[in-house]
Structures are given as C-alpha cells and as structure tokens.
Design a protein around this motif. Structure first.
Motif, PDB file in Angstrom:
ATOM      1  N   HIS A 121     -21.075  57.501  61.431  1.00 37.42           N
ATOM      2  CA  HIS A 121     -20.524  58.472  60.458  1.00 37.42           C
ATOM      3  C   HIS A 121     -19.436  59.357  61.051  1.00 37.42           C
ATOM      4  CE1 HIS A 121     -23.247  57.416  57.251  1.00 37.42           C
ATOM      5  NE2 HIS A 121     -24.288  57.545  58.043  1.00 37.42           N
ATOM      6  N   ASP A 135     -15.853  61.275  61.415  1.00 39.63           N
ATOM      7  CA  ASP A 135     -14.723  61.854  60.692  1.00 39.63           C
ATOM      8  C   ASP A 135     -13.918  62.662  61.697  1.00 39.63           C
ATOM      9  OD1 ASP A 135     -16.166  64.145  61.085  1.00 39.63           O
ATOM     10  OD2 ASP A 135     -16.506  64.569  58.968  1.00 39.63           O
ATOM     11  N   LYS A 174     -17.804  58.730  57.200  1.00 37.86           N
ATOM     12  CA  LYS A 174     -18.636  59.614  56.390  1.00 37.86           C
ATOM     13  C   LYS A 174     -18.397  59.344  54.895  1.00 37.86           C
ATOM     14  CE  LYS A 174     -21.578  62.761  56.315  1.00 37.86           C
ATOM     15  NZ  LYS A 174     -22.871  62.518  56.891  1.00 37.86           N
ATOM     16  N   HIS A 175     -17.122  59.381  54.505  1.00 36.95           N
ATOM     17  CA  HIS A 175     -16.787  59.230  53.086  1.00 36.95           C
ATOM     18  C   HIS A 175     -15.958  57.973  52.799  1.00 36.95           C
ATOM     19  CE1 HIS A 175     -16.868  63.585  54.056  1.00 36.95           C
ATOM     20  NE2 HIS A 175     -17.628  63.656  52.998  1.00 36.95           N
ATOM     21  N   ASN A 225     -22.308  51.194  53.255  1.00 37.00           N
ATOM     22  CA  ASN A 225     -22.043  51.780  51.926  1.00 37.00           C
ATOM     23  C   ASN A 225     -21.143  53.008  51.986  1.00 37.00           C
ATOM     24  OD1 ASN A 225     -24.499  52.735  53.189  1.00 37.00           O
ATOM     25  ND2 ASN A 225     -24.852  53.990  51.365  1.00 37.00           N
ATOM     26  N   HIS A 226     -21.292  53.833  53.018  1.00 43.45           N
ATOM     27  CA  HIS A 226     -20.413  55.013  53.135  1.00 43.45           C
ATOM     28  C   HIS A 226     -18.954  54.600  53.256  1.00 43.45           C
ATOM     29  CE1 HIS A 226     -22.954  58.731  53.769  1.00 43.45           C
ATOM     30  NE2 HIS A 226     -23.854  57.776  53.631  1.00 43.45           N
ATOM     31  N   LYS A 272     -34.195  57.132  58.895  1.00 42.73           N
ATOM     32  CA  LYS A 272     -35.523  57.619  59.284  1.00 42.73           C
ATOM     33  C   LYS A 272     -36.455  56.468  59.636  1.00 42.73           C
ATOM     34  CE  LYS A 272     -34.971  61.326  56.006  1.00 42.73           C
ATOM     35  NZ  LYS A 272     -35.179  61.476  54.567  1.00 42.73           N
ATOM     36  N   LEU A 286     -27.934  55.284  64.421  1.00 45.69           N
ATOM     37  CA  LEU A 286     -27.862  56.262  65.509  1.00 45.69           C
ATOM     38  C   LEU A 286     -29.028  57.265  65.494  1.00 45.69           C
ATOM     39  CD1 LEU A 286     -26.247  57.222  67.961  1.00 45.69           C
ATOM     40  CD2 LEU A 286     -24.806  58.561  66.417  1.00 45.69           C
TER      41      LEU A 286
END
Lengths: 237, 273
Positions: free
Chosen positions: A11, A13, A42-43, A69-70, A205, A223
């Motif tokens: 993720h 950025d 992230k986006h 998907n992100h 998780k 991660l």
C-alpha cells in the motif's frame, strides 16, 4: 533449489516513498526472486503506481508482481502496470514468466484472482446480472491462472495471486467476509498445475501458512501478516 | 419604540396589571407572548399572559377587579381571565397540569417592558410551558418556532428536553429545532443512528473515502463512543482514519485504538521440502 521472497499489500503512496525500499538491502542474499502479491498502492492512482515502480526498480533480483483490488480503485490499473514494466518489473495478469535462477528455472503464473468463496459456501452464477458478473470474474481469473500454468515448462512453479486460494490463510478474518477474500477455484488451478507454492495477499488479518486440498503450500504474504519486509521460502523439486 | 395600535393597547393592559399586582403584593411573572417579547421575540398580537400561584388566582382576580378590569367566566381549571376593554388577560396557574411554583416565580428576571420593570418568566420555563401546551389539536409549530429562534441562547435546552419528556408533540418540536440547526443534535435529543448501522456505515466510509481507503478497520459503537481498531500502514494514515471517523460520527467520542503495521521483524527463511 530456489529461494523466493514475497510480500503483498505494501500500500505505497507518496508518504511511504523510500520507507519500504530501505528494508530491501539484504534481498540479494535472501532470495532469487521477489514476488509482489498485489495491493501495491493505496488508491490505485498513476502517481502511487509511480512510487511503486520507483520503490522496486533496479533491485538485484527479478521482481514479479500482480495487482490487487486497491490498484484498480482509480481505473488506472493498466497505466500502473505499464509504469512498473517500464522500470523492469514483470506484471502478470493471467500469464506467466520463466526466470533463470542460480538453482534452476522458476516459473511464476500470476493473476489478481477474485472473491466468490470456498467450496460449499460460495456464490454461483445465478440471479441478478451483478451476481453473475461477480462470479464470472472469479471463474475467468481461475481459468486464466490454469492457462498461465500451461504455458510454463519449468520444473518449479509458483502461483502468485492477490486473492486467496484457500481458507486456511484467512484464519483471523471474520468468516462472514471469506467470500470477498478468495475463491476455491484458484486452489483448483494451483492443484491441477501441481505448483510448488502459492503466495497471495489481501487478507491483512489472516494467517501466513496454509495448504491447498491437493497439498500445495499456500503463504499469505500480506505485509501486516508477515510483520517483516518479506517472507522467504526455499523450494525444491 | 413605536408599536402598532393593537400592540400598544396590549402593553397598556400589561402595565396596568403588573402595577396592580406590585401594589397589592401578588407574586407574579409575565408569561406567554409578551414574556418572549421582553426576551427578544417579536411582539405578541394576542392576549396578555401572567403566571401566578394556584392559591393566589382568586385574589389576583380580585386585585384586577379593583384596578378596573372585568373578571371573566372560565370553564378551564388551569387559568382565570379578566377583560381590560377588549384586551383579554390570562392568569395562568396550572399550565398543562403543572402548577406554577414559587421557585418558578423566583427564577423570573425583572426586565424592562415598554419602560416599566416586570418580572419575566425564565426562558427555559417559558419554553417548557409553551412546548407542553401542544396537544392533538393545538400543535402549530410556526409561532413557537419564532420564539425558539429568538430565545435560543437564553434557554437551557437540555433541561427543556428532560422536562417535556412526556409530550411527543414537544419532542417532535425539538427534533425540528435540531433539524433546522436552531439547537444542536444533542440538545434536540434526536436519537443517534442505531449503533450497528452507524458502525456499518462508518466502516464503509473508511473504505470509500479517498483520504483513508482502509478496509480493515474494526468499528464498534457503544452508546456515544466509537472505538476504532485494526492496523493501518503508517502513522499519518492513522490520523486520517480518526479524522474521517470524527467527521462522520459527529456527536460521538472517537477512540483511537489503531495500530500501525510493523515491517521490522527479522527475516527468516522457511524451507519447503
């Protein structure tokens, strides 16, 4: 014998620029290849894609990635893949790459994958068009993973996905959301191909270690699950 | 200040009644529309209302008769009336079944009304009285809305909410005031979203808001408290998650129980036979 380093869900950025790369100093000693299991941004913006490309370019080992998907969030997935490829990173989506490593040739078949659920508790292509298209996307992904494996002639093969092929590595996530975390069709493709290892991310998780019904090792390398820069797995035929 | 003739007539009566009560030592306070007027609302065009103790009602009426007003017959058991020409004076002693008390009259503040000092009901008492008066057939919110807007800073709305609890009409009026931002959401007693839905919506917002895009945040809502847990990828994003949560859950206390993903663990090799 080949050693694979793998991580997903980094993720990145602009704020994270350089923070991951500074952990990659020992990579050449640790592994023959680095696999990135999606959700690299992230986006999913082009700018974040550039951070990813610069974070993983010019490393001493080949880098092979799938998107997550992100990375699709801003409809810039193609541009992100293009930016990464321009920096020498292999981005797979339903295809495969064969790498010459010191210990032999390694084939990596990669696809983002999708949700749908696991045997006996999964969605079907039935009812509303949205439901059908949801399940069809998952089936297509698994089918493309099968085809990708077929194109490989290496002795050792690894499956690289973002979504999980099994439930084992989701333990820790609420069971209610399992159908959004993976699909058993991915495991079926892995087992059919007789792969030596399957790595995925997505389930922050979840649990690191699992097994397909056919006995292939599955590793959740998100991660947050690893708590270390990357997992290192030594595989042999 | 120039008033139109009707208002002037009402004010003349108001001063006459107040003067008579003061002279005869009848405890009283200005109530109704002119109490609101004394506290800043536009002048009333109707009758002149005073609050008196229930035990003083008859005596008060005699005092007014002595001052030249004409006591009127009433069928209601919560007030007595007198005429001053064509102006009607209401002496209210038990509005909405709640007798006027000495404490209520003691809370009244002497305010200048058309150049004379008159004890004026406390703004909170005034609003409670007005809101409790709503019934099935008398629940036009327009007039009270003007009063509420004019008196909002003088009123303890929390106390109003507690004291009108038995009246669905009054509670509806408070919800209206909350919706119009005349008073805050808490003051209006507007019920929060059911917690399980609030938590679901916040969780989706945290995933969809471009500032956060966090899918793994666990949200729990207990009463007025929101608890956020789960892992985010850097300290700054943690602040963003709290920021979006506070924005989305206005009126709740947001508790940051988040943690930042660690990636500094030792690298170890696993041998897969």
């Amino acid at each position: 014998m080949i050693t694979v380093a793998a991580v997903g869900d980094v993720h990145l950025d602009e704020e994270m620029r350089g923070r991951y790369r500074e952990r990659l100093g020992r990579l050449a000693d640790d592994a023959d290849v680095l696999l990135l299991a999606g959700d690299l941004t992230k986006h999913g913006t082009v700018e974040e894609g550039r951070v990813v490309a610069e974070e993983f370019r010019g490393l001493p080992v080949p880098v092979v990635a799938v998107l997550g998907n992100h990375d699709y969030q801003s409809d810039a997935q193609d541009k992100i893949a293009e930016t990464m490829r321009a920096e020498g990173i292999t981005v797979l989506e339903g295809d495969a790459v064969a790498l010459d490593c010191a210990g032999g040739r390694l084939g990596v078949a990669g696809v983002k994958g999708f949700g749908m659920g696991f045997s006996g508790k999964c969605a079907s292509e039935f009812g509303e068009p949205e439901m059908k298209s949801f399940v069809r996307h998952s089936r297509d992904a698994a089918e493309r993973l099968r085809e990708a494996f077929k194109s490989l002639d290496t002795e050792l093969t690894v499956a690289l996905t973002h979504y999980s092929p099994v439930k084992d590595t989701l333990v820790g996530e609420p069971p209610e959301i399992y159908p959004f975390l993976g699909s058993y069709l991915l495991a079926e493709a892995v087992d059919t191909a007789g792969a030596h290892l399957a790595v995925h991310g997505h389930a922050h998780k979840g649990t690191e270690c699992g097994l397909t019904p056919g006995g292939v090792r599955v590793r959740n390398v998100a991660l947050p699950v690893l708590g270390r820069p990357y997992g290192v797995y030594r595989i042999q035929d | 200040m120039e008033h139109e003739p009707r208002t002037r007539a009402l004010l003349t009566t108001l001063k006459r009644v107040a003067g008579a009560f003061k002279a005869d030592g009848v405890p009283f306070a200005l109530s109704g529309g002119f109490a609101a007027f004394a506290r800043g609302a536009p002048p009333s065009r109707h009758d002149v209302d005073f609050a008196v103790l229930p035990e003083d009602a008859e005596r008060a009426l005699e005092v007014l008769a002595k001052a030249g007003l004409t006591p009127a017959d009433t069928v209601e058991d919560w007030l007595v009336k007198a005429h001053d020409g064509d102006v009607l004076v209401d002496l209210i002693h038990s509005p909405s079944d709640l007798p006027v008390t000495r404490a209520m009259l003691d809370r009244a503040t002497p305010l200048k009304v058309d150049s004379v000092h008159v004890p004026v009901l406390d703004a909170t008492d005034l609003l409670v009285m007005r809101l409790r008066a709503f019934t099935e057939h008398e629940c036009d919110f327009a007039g009270p809305l003007v009063t509420a807007r004019a008196l909002r800073e003088q009123v303890d709305w929390e106390q109003v909410r507690v004291r009108v609890r038995g009246s669905p009409y009054a509670l509806a009026f408070l919800v209206l005031l909350g919706g119009l931002d005349v008073i805050s959401r808490e003051e209006s007693g507007m019920p929060h979203e059911a917690p399980q839905y609030a938590a679901g919506h916040l969780q989706q917002t945290l995933a969809e808001d471009p500032r956060t895009a966090e899918q793994g945040i666990r949200v729990r809502v207990v009463g007025e408290d929101v608890y956020l847990s789960g892992e985010v990828s850097c300290p700054r994003r943690r602040l963003k998650v709290v920021e979006v949560a506070e924005e989305t859950m206005a009126g709740y206390r947001v508790h940051d129980e988040l943690s930042v993903v660690r990636m500094d663990g030792p690298i170890r090799e696993e041998r897969l036979p």
